[in-house]
Structures are given as structure tokens and as C-alpha cells.
Design a protein around this motif. Structure first.
Motif, PDB file in Angstrom:
ATOM      1  N   ASP A  57       0.860  -1.181   0.000  1.00 15.52           N
ATOM      2  CA  ASP A  57       0.000   0.000   0.000  1.00 15.52           C
ATOM      3  C   ASP A  57       0.897   1.232   0.000  1.00 15.52           C
ATOM      4  O   ASP A  57       1.640   1.465   0.947  1.00 15.52           O
ATOM      5  CB  ASP A  57      -0.893  -0.019   1.242  1.00 15.52           C
ATOM      6  N   TRP A 106      -0.128   4.354   0.003  1.00 13.71           N
ATOM      7  CA  TRP A 106      -1.023   5.455   0.340  1.00 13.71           C
ATOM      8  C   TRP A 106      -0.266   6.764   0.514  1.00 13.71           C
ATOM      9  O   TRP A 106       0.720   6.829   1.257  1.00 13.71           O
ATOM     10  CB  TRP A 106      -1.792   5.095   1.604  1.00 13.71           C
ATOM     11  N   PHE A 121      -1.974   0.717  -4.828  1.00 13.93           N
ATOM     12  CA  PHE A 121      -1.559  -0.633  -4.429  1.00 13.93           C
ATOM     13  C   PHE A 121      -0.722  -1.302  -5.508  1.00 13.93           C
ATOM     14  O   PHE A 121      -0.787  -0.946  -6.676  1.00 13.93           O
ATOM     15  CB  PHE A 121      -2.788  -1.521  -4.169  1.00 13.93           C
ATOM     16  N   GLU A 144      -6.733   2.401  -6.443  1.00  9.72           N
ATOM     17  CA  GLU A 144      -7.564   2.441  -5.238  1.00  9.72           C
ATOM     18  C   GLU A 144      -9.049   2.355  -5.564  1.00  9.72           C
ATOM     19  O   GLU A 144      -9.822   1.737  -4.829  1.00  9.72           O
ATOM     20  CB  GLU A 144      -7.277   3.734  -4.469  1.00  9.72           C
ATOM     21  N   ARG A 149      -3.911  -1.831   5.359  1.00  8.06           N
ATOM     22  CA  ARG A 149      -4.010  -0.582   4.607  1.00  8.06           C
ATOM     23  C   ARG A 149      -3.474   0.542   5.489  1.00  8.06           C
ATOM     24  O   ARG A 149      -3.772   0.599   6.678  1.00  8.06           O
ATOM     25  CB  ARG A 149      -5.461  -0.289   4.230  1.00  8.06           C
TER      26      ARG A 149
END
Length: 170
Positions: free
Chosen positions: A63, A65, A72, A95, A146
Motif C-alpha cells: 500500500d 497510500w 496498491f 484504489e 491498509r
């Protein structure tokens, strides 16, 4: 480097535009593939005689983020046992549609690994024969690996079950 490495040249030739990039971080060969028709790409890697990647040794996800888009990546480690070669394959996954094709028709061992990635990251494996939680209980909310998973989230309490499946009294 793909042109100087016969194996990577073969991968590039057989998969064409499905190969987004070939990289060599820390000297390891890494092929970044488009997720479209992913199972067919892996079928080529497995069945092409020059490649013969016949063993899926691992599958996980990353992940990124707030660092990278797509958010991802699903990461596969495959091995050619006959040639004693390994290859890392990374597949970017957005995502807004966190899904890739299941590889269980090619490798039975993908079953558990895909369920684990689903459970912890929430990446769906299309056509998986039994995609359900494998590490966490069914009532668990979210996907804890996550990076935006709320660390203070209180999960629903589930009654404890005895070995025979009945509920244990408190």
C-alpha cells in the motif's frame, strides 16, 4: 537490460505492451505488468518453454497510500525450478478498483495467498473460488494492513465459540 538478458527479452517479446517496465532493484529482475488479462500473462510465464515459471512461491501486496498512484501493488514471486531462476512480478492496482484476476486456475497455492491479501489489504481476486477472510473473523471491519486503517477502531465483539461450534457462556 532486457535486450542483454535472453529471459527478459523473451518476456518482453511474448507479453509486449502488457509489460509496463522491467527493473533491476538490488540486482533482482522485476517485471511490472498491466493487470488487464493478468492470468493470461502468467500463463505465458508458466508455459513458455524458455521461461517455465512453474512455481508460485509467494504473493503479497503493498500500500503506497499518499506516496504513489496507483495506490496498491500486488507482488508475485515465481520460480522456474528447472532453470533455478526466480522472478518478481509487480502489478499496479488502483484504489478505485482494487482487483486483479485470480491465479488459482494456474497455481492451487494461490488460493490461500490471495485470501490473505484480500483479508489484510482488501484487494479482490476476480474468479477466486472461495474469497473470504482467512486470518480475521467475518465481522472484522476493514483491512488492517491498509495504511489508512484507523488504529483506534474498536472492532465488534464476537461471542467465543467452543471447539464443537457452540457458543461459550460468559
Amino acid at each position: 537490460m532486457a535486450e542483454t538478458n535472453p529471459e527478459l527479452s523473451c518476456i518482453q517479446e511474448r507479453l509486449g505492451a502488457k509489460v509496463l517496465e522491467i527493473a533491476h532493484p538490488q540486482g533482482d529482475a522485476v517485471v511490472i505488468l498491466d493487470r488487464a488479462n493478468l492470468r493470461e500473462s502468467f500463463r505465458v510465464l508458466r508455459e513458455e518453454p524458455q521461461l517455465d515459471y512453474d512455481f508460485l512461491s509467494d504473493l503479497t501486496a503493498v500500500d503506497y497510500w499518499r506516496k504513489k498512484e496507483p495506490r496498491f501493488e500486488v507482488v508475485y514471486q515465481i520460480v522456474s525450478r528447472a532453470r533455478r531462476q526466480r522472478l518478481r512480478v509487480r502489478v499496479p492496482v488502483p484504489e478505485n478498483d482494487p482487483s486483479v484476476e485470480s491465479l488459482t486456475p494456474l497455481w492451487r497455492g494461490a488460493n490461500f495467498l490471495e485470501r490473505e491479501v484480500w483479508d489484510l489489504f482488501g484487494i479482490r481476486f476476480i474468479d477466486h473460488p472461495d474469497l473470504r477472510r482467512v486470518l480475521l473473523y467475518d465481522e472484522f471491519q476493514g483491512h488492517p494492513l491498509r495504511k489508512d486503517y484507523p488504529v483506534n477502531l474498536v472492532q465488534p465483539r464476537v461471542p467465543e465459540r467452543a471447539v464443537d461450534g457452540t457458543f461459550v457462556d460468559e
